[in-house]
Design a protein around this motif. Structure first.
Motif, mmCIF file in Angstrom:
data_model
loop_
_atom_site.group_PDB
_atom_site.id
_atom_site.type_symbol
_atom_site.label_atom_id
_atom_site.label_comp_id
_atom_site.label_asym_id
_atom_site.label_seq_id
_atom_site.Cartn_x
_atom_site.Cartn_y
_atom_site.Cartn_z
ATOM 1 N N LEU A 190 0.800 -1.217 0.000
ATOM 2 C CA LEU A 190 0.000 0.000 0.000
ATOM 3 C C LEU A 190 0.840 1.278 0.000
ATOM 4 O O LEU A 190 0.325 2.352 -0.307
ATOM 5 N N THR A 191 2.105 1.192 0.364
ATOM 6 C CA THR A 191 2.909 2.418 0.451
ATOM 7 C C THR A 191 4.224 2.303 -0.333
ATOM 8 O O THR A 191 4.236 2.465 -1.540
ATOM 9 N N GLU A 192 5.322 1.975 0.337
ATOM 10 C CA GLU A 192 6.647 2.135 -0.263
ATOM 11 C C GLU A 192 7.123 0.962 -1.115
ATOM 12 O O GLU A 192 7.974 1.155 -1.990
ATOM 13 N N VAL A 193 6.645 -0.238 -0.864
ATOM 14 C CA VAL A 193 7.171 -1.409 -1.580
ATOM 15 C C VAL A 193 6.038 -2.164 -2.261
ATOM 16 O O VAL A 193 4.857 -1.964 -1.952
ATOM 17 N N VAL A 194 6.415 -3.055 -3.156
ATOM 18 C CA VAL A 194 5.409 -3.785 -3.927
ATOM 19 C C VAL A 194 4.735 -4.847 -3.057
ATOM 20 O O VAL A 194 5.304 -5.324 -2.073
ATOM 21 N N SER A 195 3.545 -5.206 -3.435
ATOM 22 C CA SER A 195 2.791 -6.216 -2.702
ATOM 23 C C SER A 195 3.529 -7.552 -2.697
ATOM 24 O O SER A 195 4.033 -7.992 -3.730
ATOM 25 N N GLY A 196 3.602 -8.161 -1.517
ATOM 26 C CA GLY A 196 4.227 -9.457 -1.384
ATOM 27 C C GLY A 196 5.710 -9.414 -1.086
ATOM 28 O O GLY A 196 6.331 -10.454 -0.829
ATOM 29 N N ALA A 197 6.306 -8.234 -1.088
ATOM 30 C CA ALA A 197 7.733 -8.113 -0.800
ATOM 31 C C ALA A 197 8.022 -8.506 0.646
ATOM 32 O O ALA A 197 7.278 -8.146 1.560
ATOM 33 N N ILE A 198 9.084 -9.257 0.845
ATOM 34 C CA ILE A 198 9.485 -9.652 2.199
ATOM 35 C C ILE A 198 10.284 -8.513 2.814
ATOM 36 O O ILE A 198 11.346 -8.135 2.308
ATOM 37 N N THR A 199 9.757 -7.953 3.897
ATOM 38 C CA THR A 199 10.360 -6.767 4.504
ATOM 39 C C THR A 199 11.186 -7.080 5.752
ATOM 40 O O THR A 199 12.220 -6.457 5.997
ATOM 41 N N ILE A 200 10.719 -8.041 6.545
ATOM 42 C CA ILE A 200 11.327 -8.323 7.849
ATOM 43 C C ILE A 200 11.342 -9.831 8.099
ATOM 44 O O ILE A 200 10.378 -10.530 7.769
ATOM 45 N N LEU A 201 12.412 -10.312 8.698
ATOM 46 C CA LEU A 201 12.431 -11.651 9.281
ATOM 47 C C LEU A 201 12.412 -11.481 10.790
ATOM 48 O O LEU A 201 13.281 -10.801 11.352
ATOM 49 N N ALA A 202 11.436 -12.069 11.451
ATOM 50 C CA ALA A 202 11.327 -11.995 12.908
ATOM 51 C C ALA A 202 11.659 -13.364 13.502
ATOM 52 O O ALA A 202 11.129 -14.388 13.054
ATOM 53 N N ILE A 203 12.539 -13.386 14.495
ATOM 54 C CA ILE A 203 12.971 -14.630 15.134
ATOM 55 C C ILE A 203 12.850 -14.481 16.640
ATOM 56 O O ILE A 203 13.193 -13.436 17.211
ATOM 57 N N PHE A 204 12.382 -15.536 17.299
ATOM 58 C CA PHE A 204 12.342 -15.561 18.765
ATOM 59 C C PHE A 204 13.032 -16.825 19.257
ATOM 60 O O PHE A 204 12.854 -17.908 18.686
ATOM 61 N N GLY A 205 13.812 -16.671 20.329
ATOM 62 C CA GLY A 205 14.442 -17.850 20.912
ATOM 63 C C GLY A 205 15.450 -17.490 21.968
ATOM 64 O O GLY A 205 15.634 -16.322 22.329
#
Length: 220
Positions: A190-205
C-alpha cells in the motif's frame, strides 16, 4: 558531548563489567555512550559491530602516538576489539545458562535492499513482533514458558541489517531448522514497496541460539 567524550560519565557498574571482560576503558566508554549508557550487552554488541571513527581512534590512542601511527594500527586494533567483544558475549551467555537458564529475545532482520523509510521499518517490525507474540501465546508448551521468561526479562528486541529477500529466506530456513520460531513479514503493497515483498524476518528464541544465526549481522 565533544568528540573526546570528556563530559560523558559512564555507568560505573557497566564500565567495570566491560573492563573485566578485557575491553579497554576508552573503548568501553565510547560504546556505552553510543548505546545510551544503559546495557552492557548493547555496548559489547556495539564494539563488535561498529568500527571506531577516525576521531575515536585518535581519542583512544596515547597522546605521544603520532596520527600516522594510529592509522597504521587501527585495523589490527579493531580486529582485536571485535574478538574481545565476541568472546565477552559468549562468556555472558554461558554465565546466564549456568545461573539457571538462557535469556530470550526477539530479533528483527530488515531487508535493506528495499531502502524503506524509518517509519516503514518501524511498522514492519511491529508486524513481525505481533506475529511472533501471537504464535507464542497460542503455544501451551515450552514456548509459553519462554514467553513468560522473555516478558519477565524486559522483552528484549534487537533490529539488525539484512541484505536482501533471499538472505532473509535463508536465515529463516536456518532458524526453523534449529527449532526457533521464525516469521517472514510480507508487505501489502500500500505504500513504499510492492505487494508481497518480504520486509522483515522476525525470530524468537534463546539468546545463544539466535546469536548463532544472526550474530554476524550489524545493528540497523
Amino acid at each position: 558531548m565533544s568528540a573526546d567524550y570528556s563530559t560523558f560519565m559512564p555507568n560505573p557498574e557497566l564500565l567495570d563489567s566491560m573492563m573485566q571482560m578485557g575491553i579497554d576503558t576508552e573503548t568501553a566508554k565510547i560504546a556505552l555512550y553510543k548505546t545510551g549508557n544503559q546495557s552492557c550487552d548493547a555496548a559489547i554488541a556495539y564494539v563488535f559491530d561498529n568500527p571506531l571513527s577516525e576521531q575515536e581512534q585518535q581519542h583512544e590512542a596515547p597522546e605521544s602516538e603520532a596520527p600516522a601511527q594510529v592509522g597504521s594500527k587501527s585495523s589490527s586494533s579493531l580486529e582485536s576489539k571485535k574478538k574481545q567483544a565476541r568472546q565477552a558475549l559468549r562468556e555472558r551467555e554461558n554465565d546466564v545458562e549456568s545461573a539457571g537458564g538462557p535469556h530470550y529475545k526477539m530479533v528483527f532482520v530488515v531487508n535493506s535492499q528495499l531502502e524503506m523509510g524509518t517509519g516503514k521499518i518501524a511498522a514492519q517490525v511491529a508486524h513481525g513482533a505481533l506475529a511472533l507474540y501471537r504464535a507464542l501465546n497460542e503455544d501451551e508448551t515450552a514456548n509459553c514458558e519462554a514467553l513468560e521468561d522473555w516478558e519477565h526479562e524486559g522483552e528484549r528486541c534487537i533490529v539488525l541489517r539484512g541484505l536482501h529477500e533471499r538472505h532473509l529466506q535463508d536465515l529463516r530456513s536456518t532458524a526453523s531448522s534449529a527449532g526457533l520460531l521464525a516469521h517472514l513479514v510480507q508487505d501489502a503493497g500500500l505504500t513504499e514497496v510492492v505487494s508481497g515483498a518480504i520486509t522483515i524476518l522476525a525470530i524468537f528464541g534463546a539468546e545463544g541460539q539466535v546469536n548463532a544465526i544472526t550474530g554476524d549481522l550489524g545493528l540497523l
